[in-house]
Design a protein around this motif. Structure first.
Motif, PDB file in Angstrom:
ATOM      1  N   ASP A 150       6.025  -0.278   6.990  1.00  0.00           N
ATOM      2  CA  ASP A 150       4.654   0.180   6.522  1.00  0.00           C
ATOM      3  C   ASP A 150       4.565   1.608   5.747  1.00  0.00           C
ATOM      4  O   ASP A 150       3.951   1.558   5.457  1.00  0.00           O
ATOM      5  CB  ASP A 150       3.998  -0.136   7.966  1.00  0.00           C
ATOM      6  CG  ASP A 150       2.558  -0.198   7.996  1.00  0.00           C
ATOM      7  OD1 ASP A 150       1.915  -0.968   6.581  1.00  0.00           O
ATOM      8  OD2 ASP A 150       2.135  -0.232   8.723  1.00  0.00           O
ATOM      9  N   ASN A 151       4.190   0.648   4.523  1.00  0.00           N
ATOM     10  CA  ASN A 151       4.492  -0.278   3.601  1.00  0.00           C
ATOM     11  C   ASN A 151       5.512  -0.584   2.756  1.00  0.00           C
ATOM     12  O   ASN A 151       5.506  -1.494   1.225  1.00  0.00           O
ATOM     13  CB  ASN A 151       3.268  -1.211   3.223  1.00  0.00           C
ATOM     14  CG  ASN A 151       2.700  -2.721   2.767  1.00  0.00           C
ATOM     15  OD1 ASN A 151       2.245  -2.890   1.665  1.00  0.00           O
ATOM     16  ND2 ASN A 151       4.330  -3.672   3.430  1.00  0.00           N
ATOM     17  N   ASP A 170       3.331  -7.420   4.265  1.00  0.00           N
ATOM     18  CA  ASP A 170       2.857  -6.094   4.883  1.00  0.00           C
ATOM     19  C   ASP A 170       2.645  -6.967   6.289  1.00  0.00           C
ATOM     20  O   ASP A 170       1.166  -6.744   6.685  1.00  0.00           O
ATOM     21  CB  ASP A 170       1.649  -5.453   4.563  1.00  0.00           C
ATOM     22  CG  ASP A 170       0.938  -4.676   5.410  1.00  0.00           C
ATOM     23  OD1 ASP A 170       1.899  -3.860   5.800  1.00  0.00           O
ATOM     24  OD2 ASP A 170       0.155  -3.928   5.135  1.00  0.00           O
ATOM     25  N   HIS A 196       0.916  -0.850  -0.008  1.00  0.00           N
ATOM     26  CA  HIS A 196       0.044  -0.517   0.220  1.00  0.00           C
ATOM     27  C   HIS A 196       0.630   1.469   0.260  1.00  0.00           C
ATOM     28  O   HIS A 196       1.757   1.454   0.567  1.00  0.00           O
ATOM     29  CB  HIS A 196      -1.439   0.250   1.278  1.00  0.00           C
ATOM     30  CG  HIS A 196      -1.092   0.210   2.721  1.00  0.00           C
ATOM     31  ND1 HIS A 196       0.009   0.702   3.187  1.00  0.00           N
ATOM     32  CD2 HIS A 196      -0.212  -1.410   3.113  1.00  0.00           C
ATOM     33  CE1 HIS A 196      -0.028   0.767   4.274  1.00  0.00           C
ATOM     34  NE2 HIS A 196       0.342  -0.655   4.453  1.00  0.00           N
ATOM     35  N   GLU A 227      -5.131   1.554   2.182  1.00  0.00           N
ATOM     36  CA  GLU A 227      -4.990   0.726   3.434  1.00  0.00           C
ATOM     37  C   GLU A 227      -5.725   0.859   4.944  1.00  0.00           C
ATOM     38  O   GLU A 227      -6.091  -0.382   5.256  1.00  0.00           O
ATOM     39  CB  GLU A 227      -3.512  -0.404   2.478  1.00  0.00           C
ATOM     40  CG  GLU A 227      -3.648  -1.558   3.217  1.00  0.00           C
ATOM     41  CD  GLU A 227      -3.199  -1.928   5.106  1.00  0.00           C
ATOM     42  OE1 GLU A 227      -3.151  -2.812   5.829  1.00  0.00           O
ATOM     43  OE2 GLU A 227      -2.592  -0.710   5.661  1.00  0.00           O
ATOM     44  N   GLU A 228      -4.810   1.656   4.417  1.00  0.00           N
ATOM     45  CA  GLU A 228      -5.058   2.058   6.816  1.00  0.00           C
ATOM     46  C   GLU A 228      -6.266   2.838   6.975  1.00  0.00           C
ATOM     47  O   GLU A 228      -6.465   2.417   8.626  1.00  0.00           O
ATOM     48  CB  GLU A 228      -3.066   3.044   6.733  1.00  0.00           C
ATOM     49  CG  GLU A 228      -2.328   2.649   6.734  1.00  0.00           C
ATOM     50  CD  GLU A 228      -1.690   2.147   7.447  1.00  0.00           C
ATOM     51  OE1 GLU A 228      -2.328   1.595   7.923  1.00  0.00           O
ATOM     52  OE2 GLU A 228      -0.147   1.443   7.431  1.00  0.00           O
TER      53      GLU A 228
HETATM   54 ZN   LIG Z   1       0.097  -1.373   5.887  1.00  0.00          ZN
END
Ligand SMILES: [Zn+2]
Length: 405
Positions: free
Chosen positions: A127-128, A189, A94, A161-162
């Motif tokens: 991340d990420n 991830d 992501h 994504e978060e």
């Molecule tokens: Zn992540």
């Protein structure tokens, strides 16, 4: 073996290039509007330009509309490298990051990738972007050396994504025909220090908010009121006791049983001498997939009724999140492909695991796609002084390339 040695050489030679890509990506905050950010477009454009410069020529951008950001779009990038076989293996990472949080807790500028010894510090470095960078260089091995990979490589760099993936992978699932059920997806991830855990399952998730209504009274006159806090405590303990009722175990998970944990509690009355007439609390349930969420609801309803009768209160509840998960089989081809690549490249044995739940892998598994979440990392995502170990990034790039030879 010669090919694997060649891949290792390529990745070692390109370690500086990986660091440069990390520097570029870290310098462009991609925060969601929920975090007062302006989305992923700038970062996506910079990445796209970088990919084109390095020779990738099959790049598509999918823009999920989102009025909350200046550009009006949340972009996801798909990079294709055609393989000998039609079988596609996606590597998904992501673009977005979480905010840095308390800046005084950082030793470096979070929006600058700083190399100290064997580590790269900065928001997003682990991340990420670690997984993203490993994936890019795995594919680059084939592009720069003019080698056709065995399987078709699909790199997917998603937005959002978060914060739930509404404008990321879930938007792609609903609005495009990118994914086929026959495809496999690797999501670098999540993982462990040694890079040997392959996550194939999630527990079912249920978050509940309980609202208890009774009658406020003076602290000295419980006989004239209905104490909702007391009722809440009783109900919270009863729900926690579901851990004994729904007591089947599954060794894939840690812990290997379903958990029912009372978590948040809203403030009620101002004074110690007031019996509260209203109380609100929350429960976080992570359920072994052998039980359905319906099973849990039935038991919740039963316990609510008992507590209502016992305390003379009214209880209602709403679900804040619920998802039932599918499992990717231990015998799935993607597990075999990934674990044999790890064995060939690094002579390590892998194990399949399950987690507490709630990742994008769950969304893909729900539409029938086999997914493996895996990477080699120290798990310091979302923390201050987030870092990526350069060796992990290089090592995982080797593994991901070996998958396609
Ligand atoms: Zn992540």
């Amino acid at each position: 073996m010669e090919t694997i040695a060649g891949i290792k050489r390529f990745m070692d030679d390109n370690a500086d290039g990986m660091i440069e890509l990390q520097e570029l990506l870290t310098s462009i905050p991609a925060l969601a509007p929920e975090n007062n950010g302006d989305g992923e477009l700038k970062k996506a454009n910079a990445l796209k330009d970088w990919l084109i410069k390095r020779g990738f020529d099959n790049i598509d951008v999918y823009n999920a509309p989102d009025k909350r950001v200046t550009s009006g779009v949340r972009p996801s990038i798909v990079v294709t490298v055609q393989g000998l076989e039609k079988q596609a293996i996606w590597i998904m990472a992501h673009l977005d990051v979480v905010p840095p949080g308390d800046l005084s807790a950082w030793n470096t500028n979070p929006w600058q990738c700083v190399k100290k010894g064997s580590k790269l510090f900065g928001r997003g470095c682990e991340d990420n972007q670690q997984g993203l960078t490993s994936a890019v260089f795995a594919a680059l091995y084939f592009v720069e050396n003019n080698i056709t990979p065995r399987y078709t490589i699909k790199l997917l760099f998603v937005a959002d994504e978060e914060n739930g993936s509404t404008y990321g992978v879930n938007w792609l699932i609903e609005n495009t025909d990118l994914f086929n059920k026959e495809d496999y997806v690797i999501i670098p991830d999540g993982g462990d220090k040694n890079g040997v855990n392959i996550e194939i399952a999630e527990k079912n998730i249920l978050w509940l908010r309980f609202h208890v209504l009774g009658k406020q009274a003076h602290g000295s006159r419980p006989d004239t009121g209905n104490n909702t806090y007391l009722a809440s405590c009783d109900l919270a303990l009863r729900i926690n006791d579901f851990e004994n009722k729904f007591n089947k175990t599954d060794s894939l998970f840690s812990p290997d049983y379903s958990t029912f944990q009372p978590t948040k509690h809203e403030s009620n009355v101002e004074g110690v001498n007031i019996i509260p007439g209203e109380d609100i609390f929350y429960v976080d349930c992570r359920i072994i997939p052998t039980y359905t969420i319906e099973d849990v609801y039935a038991e919740v309803n039963k316990q609510c009724k008992i507590v209502e009768d016992k305390y003379g209160v009214k209880i209602s509840y709403t679900s804040l999140q619920e998802s039932e998960s599918q499992q990717t089989s231990k015998d799935s081809k993607i597990v075999e492909i990934l674990s044999s690549a790890i064995k060939k490249a690094h002579n390590q044995d892998t194990q399949c695991i399950g987690i507490g739940g709630g990742t994008v892998a769950g969304d893909l598994r729900r539409i029938g796609i086999d997914c493996a979440v895996w990477s080699t990392l120290d798990n310091i995502a979302h923390q201050p002084n987030e870092y990526c170990l350069i060796d992990n990034m290089v090592k995982d790039a080797v593994t991901l390339a070996v998958i396609f030879i």
